[in-house]
Design a protein around this motif. Structure first.
Motif, PDB file in Angstrom:
ATOM      1  N   UNK A 261      -4.122 110.428 -28.481  1.00  0.00           N
ATOM      2  CA  UNK A 261      -3.159 109.625 -27.725  1.00  0.00           C
ATOM      3  C   UNK A 261      -1.839 110.369 -27.595  1.00  0.00           C
ATOM      4  N   UNK A 262      -1.426 111.012 -28.684  1.00  0.00           N
ATOM      5  CA  UNK A 262      -0.244 111.877 -28.647  1.00  0.00           C
ATOM      6  C   UNK A 262      -0.381 112.855 -29.810  1.00  0.00           C
ATOM      7  N   UNK A 263      -0.788 114.081 -29.505  1.00  0.00           N
ATOM      8  CA  UNK A 263      -1.050 115.056 -30.556  1.00  0.00           C
ATOM      9  C   UNK A 263       0.213 115.438 -31.313  1.00  0.00           C
ATOM     10  N   UNK A 264       1.353 115.360 -30.679  1.00  0.00           N
ATOM     11  CA  UNK A 264       2.596 115.690 -31.372  1.00  0.00           C
ATOM     12  C   UNK A 264       2.895 114.712 -32.493  1.00  0.00           C
ATOM     13  N   UNK A 265       2.789 113.415 -32.205  1.00  0.00           N
ATOM     14  CA  UNK A 265       3.019 112.392 -33.228  1.00  0.00           C
ATOM     15  C   UNK A 265       1.955 112.478 -34.316  1.00  0.00           C
ATOM     16  N   UNK A 266       0.707 112.711 -33.925  1.00  0.00           N
ATOM     17  CA  UNK A 266      -0.371 112.809 -34.908  1.00  0.00           C
ATOM     18  C   UNK A 266      -0.171 113.999 -35.836  1.00  0.00           C
ATOM     19  N   UNK A 267       0.182 115.150 -35.264  1.00  0.00           N
ATOM     20  CA  UNK A 267       0.399 116.340 -36.089  1.00  0.00           C
ATOM     21  C   UNK A 267       1.587 116.145 -37.027  1.00  0.00           C
ATOM     22  N   UNK A 268       2.635 115.484 -36.550  1.00  0.00           N
ATOM     23  CA  UNK A 268       3.790 115.233 -37.405  1.00  0.00           C
ATOM     24  C   UNK A 268       3.416 114.314 -38.568  1.00  0.00           C
TER      25      UNK A 268
ATOM     26  N   UNK B  96       2.252 105.680 -46.737  1.00  0.00           N
ATOM     27  CA  UNK B  96       3.036 104.632 -46.091  1.00  0.00           C
ATOM     28  C   UNK B  96       4.356 105.170 -45.542  1.00  0.00           C
ATOM     29  N   UNK B  97       5.006 106.041 -46.294  1.00  0.00           N
ATOM     30  CA  UNK B  97       6.296 106.582 -45.852  1.00  0.00           C
ATOM     31  C   UNK B  97       6.169 107.411 -44.573  1.00  0.00           C
ATOM     32  N   UNK B  98       5.210 108.337 -44.461  1.00  0.00           N
ATOM     33  CA  UNK B  98       5.051 109.060 -43.183  1.00  0.00           C
ATOM     34  C   UNK B  98       4.718 108.144 -42.012  1.00  0.00           C
ATOM     35  N   UNK B  99       3.921 107.103 -42.259  1.00  0.00           N
ATOM     36  CA  UNK B  99       3.600 106.181 -41.171  1.00  0.00           C
ATOM     37  C   UNK B  99       4.848 105.453 -40.679  1.00  0.00           C
ATOM     38  N   UNK B 100       5.694 105.042 -41.612  1.00  0.00           N
ATOM     39  CA  UNK B 100       6.935 104.361 -41.221  1.00  0.00           C
ATOM     40  C   UNK B 100       7.862 105.303 -40.459  1.00  0.00           C
TER      41      UNK B 100
ATOM     42  N   UNK C 213       8.986 104.841 -36.567  1.00  0.00           N
ATOM     43  CA  UNK C 213      10.397 104.752 -36.196  1.00  0.00           C
ATOM     44  C   UNK C 213      10.741 105.783 -35.120  1.00  0.00           C
ATOM     45  N   UNK C 214      10.166 106.977 -35.231  1.00  0.00           N
ATOM     46  CA  UNK C 214      10.405 107.992 -34.196  1.00  0.00           C
ATOM     47  C   UNK C 214       9.827 107.533 -32.863  1.00  0.00           C
ATOM     48  N   UNK C 215       8.623 106.943 -32.903  1.00  0.00           N
ATOM     49  CA  UNK C 215       8.048 106.406 -31.669  1.00  0.00           C
ATOM     50  C   UNK C 215       8.905 105.279 -31.104  1.00  0.00           C
ATOM     51  N   UNK C 216       9.478 104.476 -31.986  1.00  0.00           N
ATOM     52  CA  UNK C 216      10.357 103.395 -31.529  1.00  0.00           C
ATOM     53  C   UNK C 216      11.596 103.951 -30.837  1.00  0.00           C
ATOM     54  N   UNK C 217      12.189 104.989 -31.410  1.00  0.00           N
ATOM     55  CA  UNK C 217      13.365 105.596 -30.787  1.00  0.00           C
ATOM     56  C   UNK C 217      13.004 106.234 -29.448  1.00  0.00           C
ATOM     57  N   UNK C 218      11.836 106.878 -29.385  1.00  0.00           N
ATOM     58  CA  UNK C 218      11.404 107.469 -28.118  1.00  0.00           C
ATOM     59  C   UNK C 218      11.094 106.395 -27.081  1.00  0.00           C
TER      60      UNK C 218
ATOM     61  N   UNK D  59       1.622 105.923 -27.096  1.00  0.00           N
ATOM     62  CA  UNK D  59       2.457 106.164 -28.270  1.00  0.00           C
ATOM     63  C   UNK D  59       3.695 105.277 -28.279  1.00  0.00           C
ATOM     64  N   UNK D  60       3.941 104.567 -27.197  1.00  0.00           N
ATOM     65  CA  UNK D  60       5.065 103.635 -27.157  1.00  0.00           C
ATOM     66  C   UNK D  60       4.795 102.455 -28.089  1.00  0.00           C
ATOM     67  N   UNK D  61       5.846 101.899 -28.638  1.00  0.00           N
ATOM     68  CA  UNK D  61       5.702 100.780 -29.570  1.00  0.00           C
ATOM     69  C   UNK D  61       5.699  99.425 -28.875  1.00  0.00           C
ATOM     70  N   UNK D  62       5.863  99.404 -27.559  1.00  0.00           N
ATOM     71  CA  UNK D  62       5.893  98.127 -26.846  1.00  0.00           C
ATOM     72  C   UNK D  62       4.658  97.902 -25.990  1.00  0.00           C
ATOM     73  N   UNK D  63       3.617  98.724 -26.167  1.00  0.00           N
ATOM     74  CA  UNK D  63       2.423  98.552 -25.340  1.00  0.00           C
ATOM     75  C   UNK D  63       1.633  97.310 -25.726  1.00  0.00           C
ATOM     76  N   UNK D  64       1.708  96.912 -26.984  1.00  0.00           N
ATOM     77  CA  UNK D  64       0.976  95.730 -27.450  1.00  0.00           C
ATOM     78  C   UNK D  64       1.932  94.733 -28.089  1.00  0.00           C
TER      79      UNK D  64
END
Length: 294
Positions: free
Chosen positions: A90-97, A139-143, A147-152, A169-174
């Motif tokens: 869905x977004x390899x950048x977010x997944x790799x991070x 849990x910490x990396x997921x949060x 948060x980075x996805x939320x800012x984006x 990867x947007x936080x407002x899709x669902x």
């Protein structure tokens, strides 16, 4: 089981944007699949309970070893590569991070203590050292990633076109999922209707049950080793397999769509976080012999 041609989703359900999820036709399409899963899981769980409570698994322990468990777990994990790659894609950048942060926190920062505010004792308000990265390496990396996805999302750095790469990867899709969900819901047996059973489905789930039992045996030994406990005896393994079968029977009756089993990922999380129940060993008092003077 659901990959059989008879359970293939109709063409009109493939486009989610054009499907009315509250329509009776769509509801019946997914509920009849749940009912089929219910029946097959309940029948297969009876086989698992029989093998566990009868002691047959303990008898087979002489033939089950690392050379049996390792290939089985590997074969069980192979089908997971496809859904994992599709979800991570869905977004390899977010997944790799996220993967990088999990490895960083669990392997390299686990021994670093972070000062956190605390209250209690004689000092009242003070700071105390806490191994934050060791306690929350997942849990910490997921949060952080969320948060980075939320800012984006807020800054519209992620695309707003549903067909564009990175939109999911947007936080407002669902965002409407929580608003549409009921506040309280009480599941009950047979909530999707009377379970159905098919021979092909039962044999397919029994094959999954056999591989699950082998995986569970390996999980028992791995968990015991991580917590410093002795290897589990045969009667404990028999009870564990039997109770897992009972859990599958209840899960099938309630229509959860899946069974219950020991999860290798949880054992791995136990090794990463080092979070486990403390064991208490009573001390044996020393006896001293007194010699009367002659």
């Amino acid at each position: 089981m659901l990959s059989l041609p008879e359970w293939k989703c109709p063409e009109w359900t493939l486009n989610a944007s054009q499907v009315n999820t509250s329509s009776p036709e769509f509801t019946e399409e997914w509920q009849k699949r749940i009912r089929e899963l219910q029946g097959t899981i309940m029948v297969a769980s009876c086989v698992q309970m029989l093998l566990g409570f009868s002691g047959f698994i303990g008898f087979l322990m002489r033939f089950i070893g690392p050379l049996t468990i390792a290939p089985t777990i590997s074969l069980v994990a192979l089908p997971l590569f496809d859904p994992v790659s599709s979800e991570a894609g869905i977004h390899w950048g977010i997944s790799a991070m996220t993967i990088f942060l999990i490895v960083l926190f669990s392997q390299y920062l686990k021994n670093i203590a972070v000062p956190v505010p605390a209250y209690g004792g004689e000092k009242k308000c003070h700071t105390s050292k806490f191994h934050l990265f060791q306690a929350f390496p997942v849990l910490l990396p997921l949060c952080i990633s969320w948060f980075i996805c939320f800012m984006l999302t807020v800054t519209n750095a992620l695309p707003m076109d549903p067909s564009a790469y990175g939109y999911l990867a947007r936080t407002d899709t669902k965002g409407n999922v929580l608003s549409r969900a009921p506040w309280f819901r009480f599941p009950y047996p047979g909530q999707w209707g009377l379970p159905t059973v098919s021979v092909a489905g039962v044999f397919g789930v029994i094959a999954a049950v056999i591989s699950s039992m082998l995986e569970s045996v390996g999980d028992y030994y791995a968990c015991a080793r991580l917590v410093g406990a002795p290897p589990p005896p045969k009667h404990a393994i028999n009870r564990g397999i039997g109770i897992e079968g009972l859990g599958c029977l209840l899960a099938g009756a309630w229509g959860s769509g899946s069974g219950t089993t020991s999860y290798s990922e949880n054992v791995g999380a136990l090794g990463i976080t080092k979070v486990r129940l403390p064991t208490w060993c009573p001390r044996t008092p020393h006896t001293h012999s007194a010699h009367a003077p002659s």
